[in-house]
Design an enzyme around this catalytic site. Structure first.
Site, PDB file in Angstrom:
ATOM      1  CG  ASN A  94      -3.743   0.040   3.732  1.00  0.00           C
ATOM      2  OD1 ASN A  94      -4.076   1.032   4.376  1.00  0.00           O
ATOM      3  ND2 ASN A  94      -2.736  -0.733   4.090  1.00  0.00           N
TER       4      ASN A  94
ATOM      5  CG  LEU B 281      -2.520   7.846   6.141  1.00  0.00           C
ATOM      6  CD1 LEU B 281      -3.526   7.364   7.192  1.00  0.00           C
ATOM      7  CD2 LEU B 281      -1.915   6.648   5.419  1.00  0.00           C
TER       8      LEU B 281
ATOM      9  CB  THR C  68      10.778   1.418  -0.863  1.00  0.00           C
ATOM     10  OG1 THR C  68      10.042   1.867   0.284  1.00  0.00           O
ATOM     11  CG2 THR C  68      11.747   2.500  -1.290  1.00  0.00           C
TER      12      THR C  68
ATOM     13  CE  LYS D  15       2.123  -2.210   5.633  1.00  0.00           C
ATOM     14  NZ  LYS D  15       2.130  -1.532   4.333  1.00  0.00           N
TER      15      LYS D  15
ATOM     16  CB  SER E  25      -0.887  -0.016   1.246  1.00  0.00           C
ATOM     17  OG  SER E  25      -1.675   1.155   1.274  1.00  0.00           O
TER      18      SER E  25
ATOM     19  CB  CYS F  63       0.012   5.462   9.027  1.00  0.00           C
ATOM     20  SG  CYS F  63       0.751   6.894   8.210  1.00  0.00           S
TER      21      CYS F  63
ATOM     22  CG  ASN G  14      -2.125   1.976   7.658  1.00  0.00           C
ATOM     23  OD1 ASN G  14      -1.328   1.731   8.554  1.00  0.00           O
ATOM     24  ND2 ASN G  14      -1.937   2.968   6.792  1.00  0.00           N
TER      25      ASN G  14
END
Lengths: 303, 265
Positions: free
Chosen positions: A99, A73, A266, A165, A21, A130, A127
């Site tokens: 997500n 976000l 990434t 997550k 995500s 974060c 999620n």
């Protein structure tokens, strides 16, 4: 492809390589470069109930073998997602996992109920990790009880598979994972980014507008491997490993640590072909090591 | 539509103390890149530095299937790039972003470059010259800190006689900021509000140019910069503040209408 097919909490995947995500938009942006049907699953960028404008720039900065981000976000909210984003994925066979994040358990619940009605959505990734938002996010994942209550709320709100997550920014990851499992999570994915900071030595100012951000990339892989391994000892439900995967060998390392699938994050920024290349590299590894299915590797690290 | 491909280095020259011009072979990019677009260059085969480096397309030659990038060594990535030899291949993602909006009705084009801002503007000047503009209606202003940092002057001078060079320290050309030179150039006897300004350079310079354009009621397009990761609109890392909210430099820009930029942020 049989060597790579798997069913994860009822979701049929042609291979265990998903895109993480926030690193692949909502899929359509990256479709210019990657055949989405070659991916195990698409995990869309976090959506929230209402639109979020995100954090003040600069939002990214490069660090040794990694990067910090503080996107915050940014997204147009669930309404826009359902009207404009999700339908673009209808033409692909790859399962879509959405997500979600919220500032309260109520928001998570409401979002889950909305998504539960969407036939294109095959799973929900919660999620709670974060590091870039002041409300919600890490407030849940730091506290075993808050994690349990939130996961139970989401669990009740949907018949879809629930993936939770987790954040690495905790003292006992196994404890949090167990709480999520007990509350009804079908799968654990880990790790989200590590909470970090960088300072410009010329201006004496933080390099990110939000001061702190989340570290990702190859720099965090050993931490992710360790945490997957710890969680694999603690829970019975499957684990999706995330954190610095750049190659097929990195993915194999996660399988050995106990992950049943992986997410590539990434690496998508560095090489648009990364997830597809990683699938090929896993296949080559299995062929050259005479392994009939990658599942044989899961959790097989020997001390 | 951008692609990711390995491009062979045909030429790689040092053009100033910390500045290089690299010529790359790509049939696709040389024939598809528009003025103001950029490519995202992978400078390392390793993970440090990890991210690509966005560089503006400096020049294209579709017949010879080549394009050029002009860059300055500012850190590890560009330092590594500068070590690449002719014949080696580099992983390139591009062409990316929205380039300059070339308004064909406008009779006069004023290109204002500060420092490395010459990089995308040379291609723009060439494009304007080959499509719509009389060389007399193209005005080019190049400003740098000092003489040795002036880049691409010769190339611009092959396109028009109206090239004005200035240096902050007065070591070459006019002395002063390029924005002051612009004010002189905008003499109402020669240029009216039907002109378009195209600018690229450091943010304080772009801000000064945007203010002048606003006061004189002249359209102005600015090419913006930001730290970037993906380059394709997925990470939302490169946003800048605009009157429409946060906009991505990589795929809402890099070229924006100067009136849309919130310069104070």
């Amino acid at each position: 492809m049989d060597k790579l097919a798997i069913e994860l909490c009822g979701i049929k995947l042609k291979n265990p390589v998903m895109v993480a995500s926030g690193t692949f938009g909502h899929g359509e942006e990256a479709a210019k470069f990657v055949d989405l049907d070659k991916l195990g699953a698409i995990i869309t960028k976090t959506i929230t109930l209402e639109p979020r404008q995100g954090n003040k720039p600069p939002r990214i900065c490069e660090t040794a073998s990694g990067m910090l981000n503080s996107i915050g976000l940014q997204n147009k909210g669930v309404k826009d997602f359902l009207e404009n984003r999700l339908p673009t994925l209808a033409k692909y066979k790859t399962p879509v996992i959405v997500n979600i994040a919220g500032e309260s358990a109520k928001e998570f619940e409401e979002l889950t109920k909305i998504l539960n009605k969407e036939p294109l959505v095959k799973g929900i990734e919660v999620n709670i990790s974060c590091p870039n938002v002041s409300k919600g996010g890490m407030l849940f994942c730091f506290d075993p009880r808050a994690t349990r209550e939130l996961v139970a709320t989401v669990r009740k709100a949907t018949s879809l598979p629930v993936i939770v997550k987790l954040s690495p920014n905790v003292t006992d990851i196994a404890l949090i994972a167990k709480e999520a499992e007990n509350a009804g999570a079908d799968v654990i994915s880990l790790i989200n980014t590590l909470w970090g900071m960088a300072i410009d030595t010329n201006t004496h100012k933080p390099k990110l507008g939000n001061i702190t951000g989340g570290l990702s990339g190859p720099a965090i892989k050993p931490i992710a491997i360790r945490m997957v391994w710890q969680v694999a000892q603690a829970v019975k439900i499957p684990i999706i490993g995330v954190g610095g995967i750049m190659t097929g060998a990195d993915a194999i390392e996660f399988f050995l640590a106990g992950a049943s699938a992986v997410q590539v994050g990434t690496a998508n920024f560095v090489d648009t072909q990364a997830p597809v290349r990683i699938v090929e590299e896993i296949k080559e590894y299995l062929d050259s090591h005479n392994i009939s299915h990658y599942k044989e590797l899961v959790g097989k690290v020997t001390a | 539509m951008p692609i990711q491909e390995k491009c062979r280095i045909l030429d790689h020259q040092k053009v100033a103390p910390f500045h290089f011009k690299i010529t790359l072979v790509s049939k696709y990019i040389s024939s598809h890149a528009e003025p103001g677009q950029f490519v995202n260059v992978r400078c390392s085969q390793d993970y440090d530095p990890l991210l690509r480096r966005p560089l503006g397309v400096h020049n294209v030659n579709p017949e010879e299937e080549i394009f050029e990038l002009l860059y300055e060594i500012v850190g590890k990535g560009t330092e590594l790039l500068s070590k690449h030899q002719v014949g080696q291949e580099i992983d390139i993602l591009g062409p990316l972003g929205n380039g300059f909006d070339i308004n064909k009705d406008k009779k006069v084009a004023i290109l204002v470059a500060g420092g490395m801002g010459v990089a995308p503007l040379l291609y723009l000047a060439k494009f304007l010259r080959s499509t719509i503009h009389d060389p007399r209606s193209i005005h080019i202003l190049i400003g740098t800190k000092t003489k040795e940092l002036i880049l691409a002057e010769k190339e611009f001078k092959t396109l028009t006689d109206n090239v004005i060079v200035s240096t902050d320290d007065g070591s070459y050309g006019k002395k002063g900021f390029v924005s002051d030179v612009l004010l002189e150039t905008l003499d109402p006897r020669t240029i009216d509000a039907s002109a378009t300004i195209y600018a690229c350079g450091p943010k304080p310079m772009l801000k000064a140019i945007a203010e002048i354009a606003f006061q004189k009621k002249i359209d102005c397009q600015v090419s913006m910069e930001a730290r970037m990761a993906c380059g394709i609109g997925t990470c939302l890392g490169c946003v800048i503040n605009t009157t429409k909210g946060y906009q991505k430099v990589c795929d809402d820009g890099p070229v924006f209408d100067a009136k849309e930029i919130v310069w104070t942020s």
